[in-house]
Motif scaffolding. Structure first.
Motif, PDB file in Angstrom:
ATOM      1  N   PRO A  74       0.819  -1.223   0.000  1.00 18.87           N
ATOM      2  CA  PRO A  74       0.000   0.000   0.000  1.00 18.87           C
ATOM      3  C   PRO A  74       0.854   1.275   0.000  1.00 18.87           C
ATOM      4  O   PRO A  74       0.575   2.217  -0.735  1.00 18.87           O
ATOM      5  CB  PRO A  74      -0.830  -0.121   1.284  1.00 18.87           C
ATOM      6  CG  PRO A  74      -0.907  -1.595   1.534  1.00 18.87           C
ATOM      7  CD  PRO A  74       0.425  -2.145   1.073  1.00 18.87           C
ATOM      8  N   ARG A  75       1.909   1.295   0.809  1.00 23.00           N
ATOM      9  CA  ARG A  75       2.766   2.486   0.853  1.00 23.00           C
ATOM     10  C   ARG A  75       3.635   2.580  -0.401  1.00 23.00           C
ATOM     11  O   ARG A  75       3.921   3.680  -0.875  1.00 23.00           O
ATOM     12  CB  ARG A  75       3.652   2.482   2.108  1.00 23.00           C
ATOM     13  CG  ARG A  75       2.842   2.700   3.369  1.00 23.00           C
ATOM     14  CD  ARG A  75       3.658   3.128   4.567  1.00 23.00           C
ATOM     15  NE  ARG A  75       4.852   2.321   4.796  1.00 23.00           N
ATOM     16  CZ  ARG A  75       5.916   2.751   5.460  1.00 23.00           C
ATOM     17  NH1 ARG A  75       5.974   3.976   5.942  1.00 23.00           N
ATOM     18  NH2 ARG A  75       6.946   1.957   5.655  1.00 23.00           N
ATOM     19  N   LEU A  76       4.048   1.454  -0.952  1.00 26.01           N
ATOM     20  CA  LEU A  76       4.818   1.471  -2.201  1.00 26.01           C
ATOM     21  C   LEU A  76       3.971   2.095  -3.307  1.00 26.01           C
ATOM     22  O   LEU A  76       4.442   2.950  -4.061  1.00 26.01           O
ATOM     23  CB  LEU A  76       5.246   0.053  -2.590  1.00 26.01           C
ATOM     24  CG  LEU A  76       6.318  -0.584  -1.714  1.00 26.01           C
ATOM     25  CD1 LEU A  76       6.422  -2.082  -1.997  1.00 26.01           C
ATOM     26  CD2 LEU A  76       7.668   0.087  -1.925  1.00 26.01           C
ATOM     27  N   ARG A  77       2.708   1.669  -3.409  1.00 20.00           N
ATOM     28  CA  ARG A  77       1.802   2.216  -4.431  1.00 20.00           C
ATOM     29  C   ARG A  77       1.566   3.711  -4.216  1.00 20.00           C
ATOM     30  O   ARG A  77       1.452   4.477  -5.166  1.00 20.00           O
ATOM     31  CB  ARG A  77       0.459   1.494  -4.396  1.00 20.00           C
ATOM     32  CG  ARG A  77       0.484   0.164  -5.062  1.00 20.00           C
ATOM     33  CD  ARG A  77      -0.939  -0.328  -5.325  1.00 20.00           C
ATOM     34  NE  ARG A  77      -0.878  -1.575  -6.046  1.00 20.00           N
ATOM     35  CZ  ARG A  77      -1.313  -2.731  -5.570  1.00 20.00           C
ATOM     36  NH1 ARG A  77      -1.858  -2.803  -4.384  1.00 20.00           N
ATOM     37  NH2 ARG A  77      -1.214  -3.821  -6.292  1.00 20.00           N
ATOM     38  N   GLU A  78       1.446   4.110  -2.944  1.00 24.44           N
ATOM     39  CA  GLU A  78       1.131   5.504  -2.637  1.00 24.44           C
ATOM     40  C   GLU A  78       2.307   6.444  -2.904  1.00 24.44           C
ATOM     41  O   GLU A  78       2.117   7.539  -3.430  1.00 24.44           O
ATOM     42  CB  GLU A  78       0.712   5.628  -1.174  1.00 24.44           C
ATOM     43  CG  GLU A  78       0.294   7.034  -0.782  1.00 24.44           C
ATOM     44  CD  GLU A  78      -0.217   7.135   0.642  1.00 24.44           C
ATOM     45  OE1 GLU A  78      -0.558   8.262   1.048  1.00 24.44           O
ATOM     46  OE2 GLU A  78      -0.285   6.111   1.353  1.00 24.44           O
ATOM     47  N   PHE A  79       3.514   6.042  -2.535  1.00 24.74           N
ATOM     48  CA  PHE A  79       4.637   6.981  -2.556  1.00 24.74           C
ATOM     49  C   PHE A  79       5.636   6.798  -3.686  1.00 24.74           C
ATOM     50  O   PHE A  79       6.318   7.749  -4.063  1.00 24.74           O
ATOM     51  CB  PHE A  79       5.366   6.963  -1.213  1.00 24.74           C
ATOM     52  CG  PHE A  79       4.489   7.377  -0.067  1.00 24.74           C
ATOM     53  CD1 PHE A  79       3.838   8.609  -0.081  1.00 24.74           C
ATOM     54  CD2 PHE A  79       4.272   6.540   1.007  1.00 24.74           C
ATOM     55  CE1 PHE A  79       3.005   8.991   0.959  1.00 24.74           C
ATOM     56  CE2 PHE A  79       3.447   6.912   2.054  1.00 24.74           C
ATOM     57  CZ  PHE A  79       2.813   8.143   2.033  1.00 24.74           C
ATOM     58  N   VAL A  80       5.763   5.587  -4.238  1.00 21.84           N
ATOM     59  CA  VAL A  80       6.732   5.380  -5.321  1.00 21.84           C
ATOM     60  C   VAL A  80       6.007   5.616  -6.647  1.00 21.84           C
ATOM     61  O   VAL A  80       5.161   4.827  -7.050  1.00 21.84           O
ATOM     62  CB  VAL A  80       7.354   3.972  -5.292  1.00 21.84           C
ATOM     63  CG1 VAL A  80       8.414   3.847  -6.382  1.00 21.84           C
ATOM     64  CG2 VAL A  80       7.960   3.674  -3.923  1.00 21.84           C
ATOM     65  N   LYS A  81       6.322   6.723  -7.308  1.00 18.66           N
ATOM     66  CA  LYS A  81       5.676   7.048  -8.586  1.00 18.66           C
ATOM     67  C   LYS A  81       6.092   6.042  -9.655  1.00 18.66           C
ATOM     68  O   LYS A  81       5.281   5.650 -10.479  1.00 18.66           O
ATOM     69  CB  LYS A  81       6.054   8.461  -9.032  1.00 18.66           C
ATOM     70  CG  LYS A  81       5.534   9.552  -8.131  1.00 18.66           C
ATOM     71  CD  LYS A  81       4.144   9.940  -8.541  1.00 18.66           C
ATOM     72  CE  LYS A  81       3.729  11.247  -7.899  1.00 18.66           C
ATOM     73  NZ  LYS A  81       2.548  11.792  -8.547  1.00 18.66           N
ATOM     74  N   ALA A  82       7.363   5.638  -9.643  1.00 16.60           N
ATOM     75  CA  ALA A  82       7.861   4.657 -10.612  1.00 16.60           C
ATOM     76  C   ALA A  82       9.323   4.352 -10.334  1.00 16.60           C
ATOM     77  O   ALA A  82      10.014   5.116  -9.664  1.00 16.60           O
ATOM     78  CB  ALA A  82       7.730   5.179 -12.044  1.00 16.60           C
ATOM     79  N   LEU A  83       9.757   3.228 -10.866  1.00 23.01           N
ATOM     80  CA  LEU A  83      11.179   2.917 -11.008  1.00 23.01           C
ATOM     81  C   LEU A  83      11.489   3.172 -12.478  1.00 23.01           C
ATOM     82  O   LEU A  83      10.814   2.619 -13.357  1.00 23.01           O
ATOM     83  CB  LEU A  83      11.471   1.453 -10.671  1.00 23.01           C
ATOM     84  CG  LEU A  83      12.822   0.905 -11.171  1.00 23.01           C
ATOM     85  CD1 LEU A  83      13.997   1.627 -10.537  1.00 23.01           C
ATOM     86  CD2 LEU A  83      12.924  -0.588 -10.924  1.00 23.01           C
ATOM     87  N   PHE A 106       4.756  -7.231  -8.884  1.00 20.42           N
ATOM     88  CA  PHE A 106       5.452  -7.604  -7.657  1.00 20.42           C
ATOM     89  C   PHE A 106       5.557  -6.424  -6.690  1.00 20.42           C
ATOM     90  O   PHE A 106       5.248  -6.542  -5.513  1.00 20.42           O
ATOM     91  CB  PHE A 106       6.849  -8.135  -7.989  1.00 20.42           C
ATOM     92  CG  PHE A 106       7.606  -8.615  -6.781  1.00 20.42           C
ATOM     93  CD1 PHE A 106       7.416  -9.902  -6.313  1.00 20.42           C
ATOM     94  CD2 PHE A 106       8.496  -7.787  -6.113  1.00 20.42           C
ATOM     95  CE1 PHE A 106       8.112 -10.365  -5.196  1.00 20.42           C
ATOM     96  CE2 PHE A 106       9.181  -8.224  -4.999  1.00 20.42           C
ATOM     97  CZ  PHE A 106       8.996  -9.521  -4.537  1.00 20.42           C
ATOM     98  N   TRP A 107       6.003  -5.273  -7.193  1.00 20.71           N
ATOM     99  CA  TRP A 107       6.285  -4.128  -6.328  1.00 20.71           C
ATOM    100  C   TRP A 107       5.090  -3.201  -6.127  1.00 20.71           C
ATOM    101  O   TRP A 107       5.025  -2.478  -5.134  1.00 20.71           O
ATOM    102  CB  TRP A 107       7.458  -3.317  -6.883  1.00 20.71           C
ATOM    103  CG  TRP A 107       8.758  -4.035  -6.741  1.00 20.71           C
ATOM    104  CD1 TRP A 107       9.462  -4.648  -7.730  1.00 20.71           C
ATOM    105  CD2 TRP A 107       9.501  -4.234  -5.544  1.00 20.71           C
ATOM    106  NE1 TRP A 107      10.596  -5.215  -7.216  1.00 20.71           N
ATOM    107  CE2 TRP A 107      10.650  -4.979  -5.877  1.00 20.71           C
ATOM    108  CE3 TRP A 107       9.316  -3.861  -4.220  1.00 20.71           C
ATOM    109  CZ2 TRP A 107      11.605  -5.348  -4.936  1.00 20.71           C
ATOM    110  CZ3 TRP A 107      10.265  -4.232  -3.279  1.00 20.71           C
ATOM    111  CH2 TRP A 107      11.387  -4.964  -3.638  1.00 20.71           C
ATOM    112  N   GLY A 108       4.159  -3.164  -7.103  1.00 23.89           N
ATOM    113  CA  GLY A 108       2.994  -2.301  -6.955  1.00 23.89           C
ATOM    114  C   GLY A 108       3.159  -0.919  -7.557  1.00 23.89           C
ATOM    115  O   GLY A 108       2.276  -0.085  -7.435  1.00 23.89           O
ATOM    116  N   TYR A 109       4.287  -0.665  -8.188  1.00 23.54           N
ATOM    117  CA  TYR A 109       4.486   0.617  -8.877  1.00 23.54           C
ATOM    118  C   TYR A 109       5.083   0.337 -10.250  1.00 23.54           C
ATOM    119  O   TYR A 109       5.703  -0.695 -10.465  1.00 23.54           O
ATOM    120  CB  TYR A 109       5.374   1.575  -8.074  1.00 23.54           C
ATOM    121  CG  TYR A 109       6.697   1.014  -7.615  1.00 23.54           C
ATOM    122  CD1 TYR A 109       7.796   0.945  -8.475  1.00 23.54           C
ATOM    123  CD2 TYR A 109       6.865   0.556  -6.315  1.00 23.54           C
ATOM    124  CE1 TYR A 109       9.012   0.426  -8.064  1.00 23.54           C
ATOM    125  CE2 TYR A 109       8.080   0.039  -5.884  1.00 23.54           C
ATOM    126  CZ  TYR A 109       9.145  -0.008  -6.749  1.00 23.54           C
ATOM    127  OH  TYR A 109      10.344  -0.529  -6.328  1.00 23.54           O
TER     128      TYR A 109
END
Length: 141
Positions: A74-83, A106-109
């Motif tokens: 949930p926090r990965l999706r919310e805060f990481v715009k992209a790799l 896997f990572w959500g972003y």
């Protein structure tokens, strides 16, 4: 080993082959510290091929990574715009498409691929200005 450098936050640098190798726990702690900032950021990755770097883990490490990813999704999706992975080779960029889909699940972003550092920075700045974490450059919104 994956190394995160937040000196230029909200642009976070990811490298796979620079500096002394740390432990997986240190990498998780560094990633959690980024998430604890509760602010959007973009990761720009370079170094070893992202596909091979992801597959170098043994079964125990893979399980630990999967549990960590699931716990923090949930926090990965919310805060990481992209790799955004910098890959100068056009053939390798095209070859990474299937891996991009797996990585995002896997990572959500999103995992995006840029041809150069300049292109990666341009993409990152566009993502950081975008109000929607799910919108990508070039997509209508």
């Amino acid at each position: 080993m994956m190394l995160l450098n937040a000196a230029t936050f909200p642009i976070v640098r990811l490298s796979y082959d620079q500096g002394p190798a740390g432990t997986a726990d240190e990498a998780f702690a560094a990633f959690e510290a980024l998430l604890d900032r509760a602010a959007p950021f973009v990761i720009i990755g370079q170094g070893a091929n992202a596909e091979t770097a992801e597959h170098e883990h043994d079964v125990g490490e893979q399980r630990k990574l999967a549990l960590w990813s699931k716990k923090h999704k949930p926090r990965l999706r919310e805060f990481v715009k992209a790799l955004i992975y910098v890959e100068p080779s056009r053939a390798k960029r095209l070859g990474m498409r299937a891996f991009q889909i797996v990585s995002e699940k896997f990572w959500g972003y999103p995992m995006l691929v840029a041809a150069s550092e300049a292109e990666a920075l341009e993409m990152a700045n566009g993502l950081l200005k975008s109000p929607s974490p799910s919108r990508r450059p070039g997509e209508a919104g």
